[in-house]
Design an enzyme around this catalytic site. Structure first.
Site, PDB file in Angstrom:
ATOM      1  CB  VAL A   1      -1.014   0.034   1.179  1.00 15.78           C
ATOM      2  CG1 VAL A   1      -1.979  -1.134   1.101  1.00 15.78           C
ATOM      3  CG2 VAL A   1      -0.315   0.080   2.530  1.00 15.78           C
TER       4      VAL A   1
ATOM      5  CE1 TYR B   1       3.962   5.054  12.602  1.00 18.63           C
ATOM      6  CE2 TYR B   1       4.436   6.052  14.740  1.00 18.63           C
ATOM      7  CZ  TYR B   1       3.716   5.166  13.968  1.00 18.63           C
ATOM      8  OH  TYR B   1       2.748   4.389  14.552  1.00 18.63           O
TER       9      TYR B   1
HETATM   10  N1  NAP Z   1       2.196  -1.431  17.999  1.00 10.31           N
HETATM   11  C1  NAP Z   1       2.178  -0.221  18.506  1.00 10.31           C
HETATM   12  O1  NAP Z   1       2.699   0.009  19.614  1.00 10.31           O
HETATM   13  C2  NAP Z   1       1.485   0.887  17.765  1.00 10.31           C
HETATM   14  C3  NAP Z   1       1.324   2.120  18.438  1.00 10.31           C
HETATM   15  C4  NAP Z   1       0.701   3.159  17.769  1.00 10.31           C
HETATM   16  C5  NAP Z   1       0.231   2.998  16.464  1.00 10.31           C
HETATM   17  N2  NAP Z   1       0.406   1.800  15.837  1.00 10.31           N
HETATM   18  C6  NAP Z   1      -0.116   1.692  14.454  1.00 10.31           C
HETATM   19  O2  NAP Z   1      -0.960   0.556  14.370  1.00 10.31           O
HETATM   20  C7  NAP Z   1      -0.887  -0.002  13.046  1.00 10.31           C
HETATM   21  C8  NAP Z   1      -0.558  -1.482  13.137  1.00 10.31           C
HETATM   22  O3  NAP Z   1       0.667  -1.621  13.851  1.00 10.31           O
HETATM   23  P1  NAP Z   1       1.242  -3.038  14.302  1.00 10.31           P
HETATM   24  O4  NAP Z   1       2.089  -2.746  15.480  1.00 10.31           O
HETATM   25  O5  NAP Z   1       0.177  -4.063  14.391  1.00 10.31           O
HETATM   26  O6  NAP Z   1       2.215  -3.339  13.048  1.00 10.31           O
HETATM   27  P2  NAP Z   1       2.910  -4.717  12.594  1.00 10.31           P
HETATM   28  O7  NAP Z   1       2.919  -5.712  13.677  1.00 10.31           O
HETATM   29  O8  NAP Z   1       4.209  -4.313  11.977  1.00 10.31           O
HETATM   30  O9  NAP Z   1       1.943  -5.195  11.409  1.00 10.31           O
HETATM   31  C9  NAP Z   1       1.815  -4.370  10.285  1.00 10.31           C
HETATM   32  C10 NAP Z   1       0.952  -5.046   9.240  1.00 10.31           C
HETATM   33  O10 NAP Z   1       0.889  -4.174   8.098  1.00 10.31           O
HETATM   34  C11 NAP Z   1       1.471  -4.835   6.948  1.00 10.31           C
HETATM   35  N3  NAP Z   1       2.189  -3.845   6.171  1.00 10.31           N
HETATM   36  C12 NAP Z   1       3.262  -3.087   6.543  1.00 10.31           C
HETATM   37  N4  NAP Z   1       3.667  -2.333   5.524  1.00 10.31           N
HETATM   38  C13 NAP Z   1       2.841  -2.600   4.486  1.00 10.31           C
HETATM   39  C14 NAP Z   1       2.766  -2.148   3.149  1.00 10.31           C
HETATM   40  N5  NAP Z   1       3.642  -1.262   2.663  1.00 10.31           N
HETATM   41  N6  NAP Z   1       1.777  -2.632   2.352  1.00 10.31           N
HETATM   42  C15 NAP Z   1       0.891  -3.544   2.826  1.00 10.31           C
HETATM   43  N7  NAP Z   1       0.923  -4.014   4.082  1.00 10.31           N
HETATM   44  C16 NAP Z   1       1.892  -3.555   4.890  1.00 10.31           C
HETATM   45  C17 NAP Z   1       2.382  -5.919   7.539  1.00 10.31           C
HETATM   46  O11 NAP Z   1       2.614  -7.001   6.652  1.00 10.31           O
HETATM   47  P3  NAP Z   1       3.894  -7.027   5.651  1.00 10.31           P
HETATM   48  O12 NAP Z   1       5.082  -6.567   6.453  1.00 10.31           O
HETATM   49  O13 NAP Z   1       3.996  -8.441   5.171  1.00 10.31           O
HETATM   50  O14 NAP Z   1       3.568  -6.099   4.524  1.00 10.31           O
HETATM   51  C18 NAP Z   1       1.538  -6.363   8.734  1.00 10.31           C
HETATM   52  O15 NAP Z   1       0.472  -7.196   8.298  1.00 10.31           O
HETATM   53  C19 NAP Z   1       0.155   0.824  12.301  1.00 10.31           C
HETATM   54  O16 NAP Z   1      -0.489   1.826  11.538  1.00 10.31           O
HETATM   55  C20 NAP Z   1       0.976   1.475  13.409  1.00 10.31           C
HETATM   56  O17 NAP Z   1       1.572   2.680  13.010  1.00 10.31           O
HETATM   57  C21 NAP Z   1       1.017   0.754  16.445  1.00 10.31           C
END
Ligand code: NAP
Length: 260
Positions: A64, A157
């Protein structure tokens, strides 16, 4: 995930078609699971790792961060779902750097493409269908980090997520007359593969292992978030229970940011 509460038995999303980006890990998996449990037909996407997508969800490999990935995803949504009633922009993240001046230009662009412009681009392709049907619910995933932009390692970010929040509020006003609601969920510190990896890299670039508080140490509710804590908030905004809510940003952080 087993479902025992009353709304689950009723299948709150039965007949709804949902597209969730980044459904192969962490928060995205929890959102996909909850939507499936509630009877939605779900399509999700990631760049890889199809095997970790919850059973029952359709999957398309797409990046994406690129325009071509977005176009392929929108086409797959039309082909596999026939339209999108619930759109959750969850894919996001960025690598930390030593400080703002160490963030290369390309990384600023990547952060904007993934955390902000992916939503703008995908929405513009899927909104016409929602407008035709006169309904739709869009949920953007931002970050509580926009409340603490003093962390220079992540400013690319955080800036991109802040843009997403402002865009989300403006889009909500524009689309409200067409029956489309747009809201944001801003997670605090969540235990997910992406979150853990980012915190490790953060400690590395700062050279300070103690720069990152221990699990739960700064969270009034005493623990880091679980992906499902975020999924619950997303499902609320996506559901008819939130029928009179649009343009909102809900910080889900265990109480860490009282001004959120
Ligand atoms: N975890 C936290 O502490 C936290 C805190 C605040 C906000 N967030 C936000 O919450 C959301 C989810 O975070 P998460 O911690 O669950 O992340 P995560 O564990 O890294 O999972 C991210 C998911 O998005 C996919 N993804 C990443 N880049 C992509 C791309 N370019 N195209 C398509 N798919 C993509 C990954 O699969 P692939 O790598 O295979 O593409 C994976 O399925 C994010 O927007 C993050 O900024 C997280």
């Amino acid at each position: 995930m087993t479902t025992t509460d009353k709304s689950s038995e009723m299948g709150e999303f039965k007949g709804k078609r949902a597209l969730v980006t980044g459904g192969s890990r962490g928060i995205g998996v929890a959102i996909v699971r909850r939507l499936l449990d509630e009877g939605a037909e779900v399509l999700t996407t990631a760049r890889s790792s199809k095997s970790t997508v919850p059973d029952g969800a359709a999957f398309v490999e797409a990046d994406v961060q690129t325009r071509t990935g977005i176009e392929a995803l929108a086409a797959a949504a039309k082909e596999k779902l026939g339209g999108v009633d619930v759109l959750v922009h969850n894919a996001g993240g960025a690598r930390p750097h030593e400080g703002t001046s160490a963030i290369p230009d390309e990384e600023w662009q990547n952060a904007l493409d993934l955390n902000f412009l992916a939503s703008v681009r995908l929405n513009s392709l899927l909104l016409p269908g929602m407008r035709e049907r006169g309904s739709g619910a869009i949920v953007h995933i931002s970050s509580a980090a926009t409340l603490t932009p003093e962390v220079p390692q992540f400013l690319h970010y955080v800036t991109a997520k802040a843009a997403l929040e402002t865009y989300s509020r403006g889009l909500a006003l524009e689309q409200a007359p067409f029956g489309i609601r747009v809201n944001t969920v801003s997670p605090g510190r969540v235990a997910s593969p992406g979150g853990e990896q980012t915190r490790k890299e953060w400690a590395k670039v700062t050279g300070q292992n103690d720069a990152i508080p221990a699990e739960g140490a700064v969270v009034p509710l005493g623990r880091d978030g679980l992906p499902d804590d975020i999924a619950q908030a997303v499902l609320f905004f996506a559901s008819d229970r939130a029928a009179w809510l649009t343009g909102r940003n809900l910080t889900v952080d265990g109480g860490e940011f009282p001004m959120g």
